[in-house]
Design an enzyme around this catalytic site. Structure first.
Site, short mmCIF file in Angstrom:
data_model
loop_
_atom_site.label_atom_id
_atom_site.label_comp_id
_atom_site.label_asym_id
_atom_site.label_seq_id
_atom_site.Cartn_x
_atom_site.Cartn_y
_atom_site.Cartn_z
N ALA A 1 -0.44 -4.87 21.37
CA ALA A 1 -0.71 -4.23 22.65
C ALA A 1 -1.68 -5.08 23.46
CB ALA A 1 -1.30 -2.84 22.42
N GLY B 1 2.24 -3.04 18.27
CA GLY B 1 3.38 -2.58 19.05
C GLY B 1 4.59 -3.48 18.92
N GLU C 1 6.30 -2.39 15.81
CA GLU C 1 6.93 -1.10 16.11
C GLU C 1 8.20 -1.28 16.94
OE1 GLU C 1 3.53 2.20 16.45
OE2 GLU C 1 3.08 0.41 17.64
N GLU D 1 -3.73 -1.93 13.59
CA GLU D 1 -4.46 -1.04 14.50
C GLU D 1 -5.77 -0.53 13.91
OE1 GLU D 1 -0.16 -0.78 15.88
OE2 GLU D 1 -1.23 -0.98 13.97
#
Length: 262
Positions: free
Chosen positions: A69, A114, A117, A137
């Site tokens: 991110a 991300g 993901e 994270e």
């Protein structure tokens, strides 16, 4: 296909494959809200375009698929807008997962946070030998928000998922392959070509059936759905389709089938 999307490059080939390239190389293709919005628009365009039969999702440059991110944007979140931030990303990634057109992630480098993901939301993952995967994270005092806790567990199992999520450790491509996180590992120079070849093999099958395979497999992981009933319903729908009649005729006549997706 032309597009005004700021953070993506779209390229549709004559054989119906749309390659979506995340294009923020100076940020290692990190995801921000604008990029998530662009991905949503690109996927919707692909689903609506009858000329698009399958999708390859990759990153620009040689270092990263998506390195995570955008931390500067992430740092400004609070409990209320953080929840909405996660829900918006989950909505987009579910669009990818539920697409009836096959989506392959061509992971060309770091797929962290991300990025991991996003890759896991695709139907299959092909990794370059230099690819790295992880959900780091916890290093920021936060959990994955775009479905990482759920899809990683589905792909590698509870114990290993908990280890990776709680340590934030990265996986090399060969270890990701061993764990079932990726389908194939290939040299970086062969990555897109391999993905195209794999996708073309799928696109040679009945498109209606391929889309229903995706839906049936997704039903297995949806507690509110009965996967066996979804399969039976899909089987019945296929049996009433022109594709089924063409496929069976072609088999009996010993010729290639000419599917129309209907």
């Amino acid at each position: 296909m032309t597009t005004p999307l700021e953070n993506l490059l779209l390229d549709r080939s004559d054989d119906g494959i749309l390659t979506i390239t995340l294009n923020r190389p100076s940020k290692l293709n990190a995801l921000n809200a604008a990029t998530i919005a662009d991905i949503k628009q690109a996927i919707q365009l692909a689903l609506d375009d009858k000329q698009v039969r399958g999708i390859i999702l990759t990153g620009s440059g040689e270092k990263a698929f998506v390195a995570g991110a955008d931390i500067a944007e992430l740092a400004g979140l609070n409990e209320v807008n953080g929840r909405r931030f996660a829900e918006q990303g989950q909505e987009v990634f579910c669009m990818i997962e539920e697409s009836t057109k096959p989506v392959i992630a061509a992971v060309n480098g770091f797929a962290l946070g991300g990025g991991c993901e996003l890759a896991m939301a695709c139907h299959m993952r092909v990794a370059a030998e230099n690819a790295r995967f992880g959900q780091p994270e916890v290093n920021l005092g936060v959990v994955p928000g775009y479905g990482g806790t759920q899809r990683l567990t589905q792909l590698v199992g509870k114990g290993k998922a908990l280890e990776l999520l709680m340590t934030g450790d990265q996986l090399k491509a060969d270890e990701a392959l061993r764990l079932g996180l990726v389908n194939h590992v290939v040299p970086a120079a062969e990555l897109l070509g391999f993905c195209r070849e794999l996708l073309l093999r799928i696109l040679g099958k009945g498109p209606l059936a391929v889309g229903m395979v995706i839906d049936c497999v997704n039903a297995y992981f949806a507690p509110e759905r009965n996967g066996y009933q979804t399969e039976a319903n899909s089987f019945g729908r296929c049996c009433g389709s022109e594709d089924f009649r063409e496929g069976t005729r072609a088999f009996l006549e010993k010729r290639p089938a000419q599917f129309q997706g209907a």
